[in-house]
Design a protein around this motif. Structure first.
Motif, PDB file in Angstrom:
ATOM      1  N   VAL A 135     -44.477  -3.391  -6.647  1.00  0.00           N
ATOM      2  CA  VAL A 135     -43.518  -4.460  -6.370  1.00  0.00           C
ATOM      3  C   VAL A 135     -44.052  -5.328  -5.229  1.00  0.00           C
ATOM      4  O   VAL A 135     -43.892  -6.547  -5.242  1.00  0.00           O
ATOM      5  N   TYR A 136     -44.708  -4.705  -4.274  1.00  0.00           N
ATOM      6  CA  TYR A 136     -45.298  -5.454  -3.165  1.00  0.00           C
ATOM      7  C   TYR A 136     -46.288  -6.501  -3.688  1.00  0.00           C
ATOM      8  O   TYR A 136     -46.313  -7.635  -3.194  1.00  0.00           O
ATOM      9  N   ASP A 137     -47.080  -6.131  -4.677  1.00  0.00           N
ATOM     10  CA  ASP A 137     -48.036  -7.076  -5.264  1.00  0.00           C
ATOM     11  C   ASP A 137     -47.315  -8.265  -5.914  1.00  0.00           C
ATOM     12  O   ASP A 137     -47.768  -9.404  -5.811  1.00  0.00           O
ATOM     13  N   THR A 164     -42.121 -18.384  -2.159  1.00  0.00           N
ATOM     14  CA  THR A 164     -40.850 -17.724  -2.449  1.00  0.00           C
ATOM     15  C   THR A 164     -40.783 -16.375  -1.754  1.00  0.00           C
ATOM     16  O   THR A 164     -41.605 -15.496  -1.993  1.00  0.00           O
ATOM     17  N   LEU A 165     -39.796 -16.231  -0.886  1.00  0.00           N
ATOM     18  CA  LEU A 165     -39.547 -14.968  -0.200  1.00  0.00           C
ATOM     19  C   LEU A 165     -38.108 -14.583  -0.506  1.00  0.00           C
ATOM     20  O   LEU A 165     -37.183 -15.354  -0.229  1.00  0.00           O
ATOM     21  N   ILE A 166     -37.920 -13.403  -1.083  1.00  0.00           N
ATOM     22  CA  ILE A 166     -36.587 -12.976  -1.502  1.00  0.00           C
ATOM     23  C   ILE A 166     -36.195 -11.718  -0.740  1.00  0.00           C
ATOM     24  O   ILE A 166     -36.896 -10.709  -0.790  1.00  0.00           O
ATOM     25  N   TYR A 167     -35.076 -11.805  -0.019  1.00  0.00           N
ATOM     26  CA  TYR A 167     -34.496 -10.634   0.626  1.00  0.00           C
ATOM     27  C   TYR A 167     -33.024 -10.887   0.829  1.00  0.00           C
ATOM     28  O   TYR A 167     -32.626 -11.734   1.629  1.00  0.00           O
ATOM     29  N   THR A 168     -32.209 -10.155   0.079  1.00  0.00           N
ATOM     30  CA  THR A 168     -30.765 -10.294   0.210  1.00  0.00           C
ATOM     31  C   THR A 168     -30.121  -9.038   0.775  1.00  0.00           C
ATOM     32  O   THR A 168     -28.949  -9.047   1.113  1.00  0.00           O
ATOM     33  N   GLY A 169     -30.879  -7.960   0.843  1.00  0.00           N
ATOM     34  CA  GLY A 169     -30.330  -6.695   1.303  1.00  0.00           C
ATOM     35  C   GLY A 169     -29.935  -5.779   0.149  1.00  0.00           C
ATOM     36  O   GLY A 169     -29.676  -4.600   0.339  1.00  0.00           O
ATOM     37  N   ASP A 170     -29.876  -6.322  -1.048  1.00  0.00           N
ATOM     38  CA  ASP A 170     -29.557  -5.555  -2.252  1.00  0.00           C
ATOM     39  C   ASP A 170     -30.844  -5.421  -3.061  1.00  0.00           C
ATOM     40  O   ASP A 170     -31.319  -6.393  -3.646  1.00  0.00           O
ATOM     41  N   ARG A 171     -31.411  -4.223  -3.083  1.00  0.00           N
ATOM     42  CA  ARG A 171     -32.727  -4.026  -3.689  1.00  0.00           C
ATOM     43  C   ARG A 171     -32.760  -4.429  -5.165  1.00  0.00           C
ATOM     44  O   ARG A 171     -33.671  -5.120  -5.607  1.00  0.00           O
ATOM     45  N   ILE A 172     -31.780  -4.004  -5.930  1.00  0.00           N
ATOM     46  CA  ILE A 172     -31.756  -4.346  -7.357  1.00  0.00           C
ATOM     47  C   ILE A 172     -31.575  -5.855  -7.528  1.00  0.00           C
ATOM     48  O   ILE A 172     -32.241  -6.471  -8.356  1.00  0.00           O
ATOM     49  N   LEU A 205     -33.827 -11.232  -8.866  1.00  0.00           N
ATOM     50  CA  LEU A 205     -34.186 -12.584  -8.433  1.00  0.00           C
ATOM     51  C   LEU A 205     -35.692 -12.802  -8.527  1.00  0.00           C
ATOM     52  O   LEU A 205     -36.155 -13.877  -8.929  1.00  0.00           O
ATOM     53  N   MET A 206     -36.463 -11.776  -8.173  1.00  0.00           N
ATOM     54  CA  MET A 206     -37.918 -11.872  -8.277  1.00  0.00           C
ATOM     55  C   MET A 206     -38.325 -12.082  -9.732  1.00  0.00           C
ATOM     56  O   MET A 206     -39.233 -12.870 -10.022  1.00  0.00           O
ATOM     57  N   ASP A 207     -37.637 -11.401 -10.647  1.00  0.00           N
ATOM     58  CA  ASP A 207     -37.919 -11.558 -12.075  1.00  0.00           C
ATOM     59  C   ASP A 207     -37.661 -13.001 -12.517  1.00  0.00           C
ATOM     60  O   ASP A 207     -38.458 -13.592 -13.241  1.00  0.00           O
ATOM     61  N   MET A 208     -36.554 -13.577 -12.054  1.00  0.00           N
ATOM     62  CA  MET A 208     -36.233 -14.960 -12.410  1.00  0.00           C
ATOM     63  C   MET A 208     -37.258 -15.936 -11.826  1.00  0.00           C
ATOM     64  O   MET A 208     -37.673 -16.879 -12.505  1.00  0.00           O
ATOM     65  N   GLY A 255     -46.185  -8.448 -14.005  1.00  0.00           N
ATOM     66  CA  GLY A 255     -45.151  -8.522 -12.981  1.00  0.00           C
ATOM     67  C   GLY A 255     -43.785  -8.158 -13.519  1.00  0.00           C
ATOM     68  O   GLY A 255     -43.025  -7.413 -12.893  1.00  0.00           O
ATOM     69  N   LYS A 256     -43.468  -8.660 -14.697  1.00  0.00           N
ATOM     70  CA  LYS A 256     -42.183  -8.366 -15.335  1.00  0.00           C
ATOM     71  C   LYS A 256     -42.044  -6.868 -15.613  1.00  0.00           C
ATOM     72  O   LYS A 256     -40.995  -6.278 -15.371  1.00  0.00           O
ATOM     73  N   LEU A 257     -43.106  -6.253 -16.097  1.00  0.00           N
ATOM     74  CA  LEU A 257     -43.089  -4.820 -16.376  1.00  0.00           C
ATOM     75  C   LEU A 257     -42.873  -4.009 -15.098  1.00  0.00           C
ATOM     76  O   LEU A 257     -42.063  -3.075 -15.077  1.00  0.00           O
ATOM     77  N   ILE A 258     -43.569  -4.376 -14.038  1.00  0.00           N
ATOM     78  CA  ILE A 258     -43.416  -3.676 -12.756  1.00  0.00           C
ATOM     79  C   ILE A 258     -41.980  -3.773 -12.272  1.00  0.00           C
ATOM     80  O   ILE A 258     -41.384  -2.768 -11.857  1.00  0.00           O
ATOM     81  N   LEU A 259     -41.404  -4.960 -12.335  1.00  0.00           N
ATOM     82  CA  LEU A 259     -40.029  -5.150 -11.873  1.00  0.00           C
ATOM     83  C   LEU A 259     -39.028  -4.387 -12.734  1.00  0.00           C
ATOM     84  O   LEU A 259     -38.102  -3.758 -12.212  1.00  0.00           O
ATOM     85  N   LYS A 260     -39.207  -4.427 -14.046  1.00  0.00           N
ATOM     86  CA  LYS A 260     -38.283  -3.700 -14.938  1.00  0.00           C
ATOM     87  C   LYS A 260     -38.342  -2.197 -14.689  1.00  0.00           C
ATOM     88  O   LYS A 260     -37.314  -1.523 -14.701  1.00  0.00           O
ATOM     89  N   LYS A 261     -39.538  -1.663 -14.476  1.00  0.00           N
ATOM     90  CA  LYS A 261     -39.681  -0.229 -14.192  1.00  0.00           C
ATOM     91  C   LYS A 261     -38.982   0.150 -12.893  1.00  0.00           C
ATOM     92  O   LYS A 261     -38.311   1.185 -12.821  1.00  0.00           O
ATOM     93  N   GLU A 262     -39.128  -0.688 -11.878  1.00  0.00           N
ATOM     94  CA  GLU A 262     -38.498  -0.395 -10.602  1.00  0.00           C
ATOM     95  C   GLU A 262     -36.977  -0.499 -10.697  1.00  0.00           C
ATOM     96  O   GLU A 262     -36.258   0.332 -10.132  1.00  0.00           O
ATOM     97  N   ILE A 263     -36.473  -1.477 -11.419  1.00  0.00           N
ATOM     98  CA  ILE A 263     -35.028  -1.595 -11.617  1.00  0.00           C
ATOM     99  C   ILE A 263     -34.497  -0.365 -12.350  1.00  0.00           C
ATOM    100  O   ILE A 263     -33.484   0.218 -11.962  1.00  0.00           O
ATOM    101  N   ALA A 264     -35.194   0.061 -13.399  1.00  0.00           N
ATOM    102  CA  ALA A 264     -34.765   1.258 -14.155  1.00  0.00           C
ATOM    103  C   ALA A 264     -34.798   2.499 -13.266  1.00  0.00           C
ATOM    104  O   ALA A 264     -33.894   3.336 -13.320  1.00  0.00           O
TER     105      ALA A 264
END
Length: 66
Positions: free
Chosen positions: A4-6, A16-24, A29-32, A51-60
């Motif tokens: 996810v860091y990558d 683009t820097l995304i941090y809302t405090g809600d990890r999911i 938002l990163m996916d969008m 990138g999409k695969l990495i984000l989906k795996k982390e969300i799951a």
């Protein structure tokens, strides 16, 4: 890209820097944002798909549905 860091570093490269405090929420938002970069052809299809695969795996993983 492997983490996810990558993905964050790819987004940061385009300002683009995304941090809302809600990890999911952050991951969604990163996916969008990743989609927007791809749709405007700033990133290649391979970068987008990985990138999409990495984000989906982390969300799951966070939701416990893996």
């Amino acid at each position: 890209m492997k983490t996810v860091y990558d993905v964050q570093q790819v987004l940061l490269k385009y300002g683009t820097l995304i941090y809302t405090g809600d990890r999911i929420g952050d991951l969604e938002l990163m996916d969008m944002e990743l989609y927007e970069l791809f749709s405007y052809r700033f990133i290649e299809k391979e970068t987008y798909m990985i990138g999409k695969l990495i984000l989906k795996k982390e969300i799951a993983r966070l939701k416990g549905t893996e």
